[in-house]
Design a protein around this motif. Structure first.
Motif, PDB file in Angstrom:
ATOM      1  N   LEU A 126      15.085  29.888  22.948  1.00 34.80           N
ATOM      2  CA  LEU A 126      14.066  30.914  22.756  1.00 34.80           C
ATOM      3  C   LEU A 126      13.384  30.621  21.422  1.00 34.80           C
ATOM      4  CD1 LEU A 126      13.017  33.478  24.139  1.00 34.80           C
ATOM      5  CD2 LEU A 126      14.632  34.774  22.772  1.00 34.80           C
ATOM      6  N   GLU A 127      12.054  30.616  21.425  1.00 33.06           N
ATOM      7  CA  GLU A 127      11.315  30.260  20.211  1.00 33.06           C
ATOM      8  C   GLU A 127      10.152  31.219  19.991  1.00 33.06           C
ATOM      9  OE1 GLU A 127       8.274  26.743  19.002  1.00 33.06           O
ATOM     10  OE2 GLU A 127      10.133  26.121  19.981  1.00 33.06           O
ATOM     11  N   ARG A 128       9.986  31.608  18.748  1.00 32.19           N
ATOM     12  CA  ARG A 128       8.841  32.419  18.337  1.00 32.19           C
ATOM     13  C   ARG A 128       8.392  31.892  16.993  1.00 32.19           C
ATOM     14  NH1 ARG A 128       8.691  36.092  14.925  1.00 32.19           N
ATOM     15  NH2 ARG A 128       6.914  37.420  14.717  1.00 32.19           N
ATOM     16  N   GLY A 129       7.211  31.241  17.000  1.00 29.02           N
ATOM     17  CA  GLY A 129       6.772  30.584  15.776  1.00 29.02           C
ATOM     18  C   GLY A 129       7.777  29.526  15.394  1.00 29.02           C
ATOM     19  N   GLY A 130       8.193  29.495  14.150  1.00 24.73           N
ATOM     20  CA  GLY A 130       9.212  28.547  13.708  1.00 24.73           C
ATOM     21  C   GLY A 130      10.626  29.051  13.911  1.00 24.73           C
ATOM     22  N   ASP A 131      10.789  30.319  14.298  1.00 25.52           N
ATOM     23  CA  ASP A 131      12.121  30.881  14.539  1.00 25.52           C
ATOM     24  C   ASP A 131      12.589  30.471  15.930  1.00 25.52           C
ATOM     25  OD1 ASP A 131      11.725  32.162  12.128  1.00 25.52           O
ATOM     26  OD2 ASP A 131      11.327  34.120  13.018  1.00 25.52           O
ATOM     27  N   ASN A 132      13.872  30.105  16.049  1.00 22.57           N
ATOM     28  CA  ASN A 132      14.380  29.779  17.370  1.00 22.57           C
ATOM     29  C   ASN A 132      15.871  30.029  17.465  1.00 22.57           C
ATOM     30  OD1 ASN A 132      15.900  27.266  16.783  1.00 22.57           O
ATOM     31  ND2 ASN A 132      13.899  26.490  16.198  1.00 22.57           N
ATOM     32  N   ALA A 133      16.326  30.175  18.702  1.00 20.89           N
ATOM     33  CA  ALA A 133      17.747  30.363  18.989  1.00 20.89           C
ATOM     34  C   ALA A 133      18.094  29.464  20.165  1.00 20.89           C
ATOM     35  CB  ALA A 133      18.032  31.825  19.340  1.00 20.89           C
ATOM     36  N   ARG A 134      19.252  28.796  20.078  1.00 21.81           N
ATOM     37  CA  ARG A 134      19.725  27.941  21.154  1.00 21.81           C
ATOM     38  C   ARG A 134      21.205  28.194  21.384  1.00 21.81           C
ATOM     39  NH1 ARG A 134      18.856  22.052  19.742  1.00 21.81           N
ATOM     40  NH2 ARG A 134      19.112  22.817  17.649  1.00 21.81           N
ATOM     41  N   GLY A 135      21.596  28.168  22.640  1.00 24.94           N
ATOM     42  CA  GLY A 135      22.989  28.327  23.006  1.00 24.94           C
ATOM     43  C   GLY A 135      23.134  28.156  24.502  1.00 24.94           C
ATOM     44  N   GLU A 136      24.328  28.319  24.998  1.00 27.03           N
ATOM     45  CA  GLU A 136      24.534  28.213  26.436  1.00 27.03           C
ATOM     46  C   GLU A 136      23.936  29.419  27.146  1.00 27.03           C
ATOM     47  OE1 GLU A 136      25.507  26.455  29.963  1.00 27.03           O
ATOM     48  OE2 GLU A 136      25.382  25.601  27.973  1.00 27.03           O
ATOM     49  N   THR A 137      24.040  30.601  26.515  1.00 24.74           N
ATOM     50  CA  THR A 137      23.516  31.830  27.104  1.00 24.74           C
ATOM     51  C   THR A 137      22.836  32.668  26.022  1.00 24.74           C
ATOM     52  OG1 THR A 137      25.342  31.853  28.685  1.00 24.74           O
ATOM     53  CG2 THR A 137      24.120  33.899  28.428  1.00 24.74           C
ATOM     54  N   ILE A 138      21.670  33.208  26.343  1.00 26.14           N
ATOM     55  CA  ILE A 138      20.992  34.150  25.460  1.00 26.14           C
ATOM     56  C   ILE A 138      20.712  35.393  26.291  1.00 26.14           C
ATOM     57  CG2 ILE A 138      18.951  34.664  24.064  1.00 26.14           C
ATOM     58  CD1 ILE A 138      18.652  31.631  23.597  1.00 26.14           C
TER      59      ILE A 138
END
Length: 170
Positions: A126-138
């Motif tokens: 999941l990405e918004r601008g330069g912020d992002n999150a990565r994992g197996e499940t969000i």
């Protein structure tokens, strides 16, 4: 913000209150736009109140888009809907009221209208601008704006860890 020390486990669970850092206020006018669906095939099962689209599925509503291999929508007697999209990967995005776009991808995306919960599973990003999150499940609660990012087992590529990048505020 004070952080508690974390003990790394095979499955690392980070509950993030990103509402202050990563608000996802979707473009309000999108809700008033028609939904356009294109696919190689579509079917409607009146008895089971389900619709299924397969083959290069593209769904658009205003600035919101979803690209998937298959999308299934099931409507309950109460009127609530469950939408499940699968693909390699499912990709989606939307213009936000403020601060740009949000986009993401996962092997499977599920949305429950009754709870407002969106669950991305399988190499979720999941990405918004330069912020992002990565994992197996969000998992994202659209009502409370709380994100939960979970790593996979120790045997998968990310070794049970999650990755989150938050850009500094200007």
């Amino acid at each position: 913000m004070t952080r508690k020390p974390t003990i790394l486990k095979p499955r690392l669970l980070c509950v993030l209150l990103l509402a202050a850092v990563l608000p996802a206020h979707a473009l309000t006018s999108d809700r008033n736009q028609p939904i356009q669906i294109e696919a190689d095939q579509g079917s409607l099962d009146q008895g089971n109140q389900s619709t299924e689209f397969s083959g290069n599925v593209v769904i658009k509503q205003g600035t919101m888009y979803i690209h998937a291999g298959k999308v299934r929508v099931v409507r309950a007697a109460s009127g609530t809907q469950t939408i499940t999209a699968t693909g390699s990967p499912v990709q989606f995005g939307q213009q936000l009221d403020r601060q740009g776009h949000v986009k993401g991808q996962a092997n499977r995306v599920e949305y429950q209208s009754a709870t407002g919960i969106v669950k991305l599973s399988g190499n979720a990003r999941l990405e918004r601008g330069g912020d992002n999150a990565r994992g197996e499940t969000i998992t994202y609660n659209t009502r409370t704006e709380v994100y939960t990012v979970m790593g996979g087992s120790k045997n998968n590529a990310n070794r049970g860890r999650v990755s989150i990048t938050i850009q500094p505020q200007n």
